[in-house]
Design a protein around this motif. Structure first.
Motif, PDB file in Angstrom:
ATOM      1  N   ARG A 375       0.829  -1.203   0.000  1.00  0.00           N
ATOM      2  CA  ARG A 375       0.000   0.000   0.000  1.00  0.00           C
ATOM      3  C   ARG A 375       0.861   1.249   0.000  1.00  0.00           C
ATOM      4  O   ARG A 375       0.574   2.236  -0.694  1.00  0.00           O
ATOM      5  N   LEU A 378       2.525   1.760  -3.390  1.00  0.00           N
ATOM      6  CA  LEU A 378       1.545   2.170  -4.403  1.00  0.00           C
ATOM      7  C   LEU A 378       1.017   3.588  -4.172  1.00  0.00           C
ATOM      8  O   LEU A 378       1.012   4.421  -5.086  1.00  0.00           O
ATOM      9  N   ALA A 399       2.309   4.094  -7.807  1.00  0.00           N
ATOM     10  CA  ALA A 399       1.271   3.472  -8.633  1.00  0.00           C
ATOM     11  C   ALA A 399       1.221   4.049 -10.042  1.00  0.00           C
ATOM     12  O   ALA A 399       1.034   3.305 -11.014  1.00  0.00           O
ATOM     13  N   SER A 403       4.212  -0.684 -12.913  1.00  0.00           N
ATOM     14  CA  SER A 403       3.169  -1.687 -13.089  1.00  0.00           C
ATOM     15  C   SER A 403       3.154  -2.633 -11.896  1.00  0.00           C
ATOM     16  O   SER A 403       4.071  -2.626 -11.050  1.00  0.00           O
ATOM     17  N   ASP A 404       2.142  -3.474 -11.837  1.00  0.00           N
ATOM     18  CA  ASP A 404       2.080  -4.472 -10.769  1.00  0.00           C
ATOM     19  C   ASP A 404       3.311  -5.366 -10.796  1.00  0.00           C
ATOM     20  O   ASP A 404       3.881  -5.702  -9.755  1.00  0.00           O
ATOM     21  N   ASN A 431      -1.987  -6.255  -7.107  1.00  0.00           N
ATOM     22  CA  ASN A 431      -3.169  -5.640  -7.709  1.00  0.00           C
ATOM     23  C   ASN A 431      -4.293  -5.294  -6.743  1.00  0.00           C
ATOM     24  O   ASN A 431      -4.900  -4.219  -6.861  1.00  0.00           O
ATOM     25  N   ARG A 434      -3.923  -1.819  -5.276  1.00  0.00           N
ATOM     26  CA  ARG A 434      -3.834  -0.658  -6.169  1.00  0.00           C
ATOM     27  C   ARG A 434      -5.072   0.218  -6.034  1.00  0.00           C
ATOM     28  O   ARG A 434      -5.000   1.448  -6.152  1.00  0.00           O
ATOM     29  N   THR A 435      -6.218  -0.378  -5.798  1.00  0.00           N
ATOM     30  CA  THR A 435      -7.462   0.393  -5.672  1.00  0.00           C
ATOM     31  C   THR A 435      -8.049   0.286  -4.275  1.00  0.00           C
ATOM     32  O   THR A 435      -9.247   0.485  -4.084  1.00  0.00           O
TER      33      THR A 435
END
Length: 439
Positions: A375, A378, A399, A403-404, A431, A434-435
């Motif tokens: 976290r 990112l 982020a 990329s991942d 992933n 990321r959100t």
């Protein structure tokens, strides 16, 4: 067939009776608690209010009872859980929407027994299982402080919980299974400082509310369960406080632990995420003696045994990653580290004391639960702004840049460079964060 139906009916009846008894027992827990307000009023009211303000900060009441962008203690903050959304109530002294009609005895009943006005059973999202340890004198001081606040008229919102958690009467069964009102008992075999640390960590600080694993009904093993816990729905992990592979408190100096608690950063570490909020709202305001007492108690927690040296090798075999493949991952991650990370965290992961945390031997980046570190990579992050660290240095978000797969590579390198040794990070691990929600 008739006999089978009778057996089924009998079992259902027994379950119903058992549940009814649990609810009845749980709903009566604490009924014996004294409610009298007599002899609770000190001569120096102003000193009691000041003491209450200090205790309210130690308990971090503002952290939960303040909505983002809202007025302090007016409630409305949404607490995400696996059962749905709990919405915190208004605890200002407004008579219609707050606690203006409460007495000191009512307030103590909430802390000590988990009961609201008129005996209403409170959901254990409110940490009364911890606050039960708070003394009556401290509870009265806290109430005196709240009573002198400016009343704020703000209607309380209903919780948004899924079935069966939305059936409040079932709290009685939960209480019968998992809760007993407590009083703090001094351990005569330990120092006064250690005992004060227990009171702050287990009671006012309610540390086990986050730093513990919970069962499917949301209960942990008690106030001394610091086994580490996933914080549902918000994708943060509260590390185990008694595990050298996650926090390493036992081998950290007392000064370092105390500084981390009170300033939000030490010469080697920085707090982020929900813990940064705790330091900002609460721990930075503790006296030197109290933050020291917390550090003393935390350092003496019994440590779990460390993993065997060959645990990583066995895990790699299970994942099907060969030594040559691991070396290739590390080499690719090293290039990304040199490009994006070395300027702050150093060639050898040594960091910069009091500015950028070291990565070599850092339990936060080595523990098996990788979410917190991912976290921060990112989304970036800052240590809390505190009196001892008013202008903290921050971590930029990567982020938008990586990329991942690239974040997985550089994370794998960090977890296996300079003597570090931990499982590789995969793109699929990255992933979900990321959100991830920020609250």
């Amino acid at each position: 067939m008739k006999r089978f139906l009778l057996v089924i009916v009998g079992l259902l009846g027994s379950c119903f009776i058992f549940l009814f008894v649990l609810v009845l027992m749980g709903s009566r827990l604490g009924d014996q608690a004294p409610l009298s307000d007599k002899s609770q009023t000190p001569l120096d009211v102003s000193a009691q209010i000041a003491r209450g303000e200090y205790l309210v900060k130690a308990a971090n009441c503002v952290g939960c009872h303040t909505a983002q962008g809202g007025l302090p203690f007016a409630g409305g903050r949404i607490l995400q859980s696996e059962f749905g959304e709990f919405v915190t109530p208004n605890i200002t002294p407004d008579k219609q929407t707050g606690i203006g009609n409460w007495s000191a005895a009512d307030f103590w009943q909430a802390l000590h027994n988990g009961r609201g006005l008129n005996g209403k059973l409170l959901y254990p999202a409110f940490p009364f299982t911890n606050y039960s340890l708070i003394s009556r004198a401290d509870s009265d001081a806290m109430f005196a402080f709240f009573s002198k606040l400016q009343p704020i008229s703000k209607e309380n919102q209903d919780h948004k919980l899924s079935f069966p958690a939305n059936q409040r009467w079932l709290i009685g069964a939960w209480r019968a299974l998992f809760f007993r009102p407590q009083t703090f008992a001094v351990d005569q075999q330990k120092s006064k400082e250690w005992n004060r640390g227990v009171y702050l960590v287990e009671g006012l600080g309610h540390c086990s509310a986050c730093h513990s694993k919970r069962n499917f009904l949301g209960a942990n093993k008690g106030n001394r369960d610091f086994s580490g816990g996933e914080m549902p729905k918000i994708f943060w992990y509260a590390p185990a406080l008694a595990n050298s592979l996650e926090t390493n408190l036992a081998s950290t100096s007392l000064d370092e632990v105390q500084t981390l608690l009170s300033a939000g950063r030490s010469s080697t570490n920085v707090v982020n995420g929900p813990m940064a909020e705790v330091v900002k709202n609460s721990l930075q305001y503790l006296s030197f003696e109290d933050s020291r007492a917390m550090a003393v108690y935390l350092k003496e927690l019994p440590q779990e045994a460390s993993a065997q040296p060959d645990a990583l090798d066995r895990a790699l075999e299970k994942q099907g990653v060969s030594e040559s493949e691991m070396n290739s991952l590390i080499a690719s991650g090293a290039k990304l580290y040199e490009k994006h990370c070395v300027e702050c965290h150093g060639v050898d992961g040594e960091g910069v004391p009091l500015i950028y945390p070291k990565l070599k031997g850092n339990a936060a980046v080595l523990m098996s639960h990788q979410g917190n570190a991912l976290r921060i990579v990112l989304a970036g992050g800052f240590a809390p702004s505190t009196m001892a660290n008013p202008r903290p240095y921050g971590m930029p978000p990567f982020a938008p840049l990586l990329s991942d797969a690239e974040i997985a590579l550089v994370s794998t390198y960090i977890r296996n460079a300079w003597g570090n040794r931990a499982l590789p990070v995969l793109s699929s691990d990255v992933n979900p964060y990321r959100t991830a929600p920020q609250d």
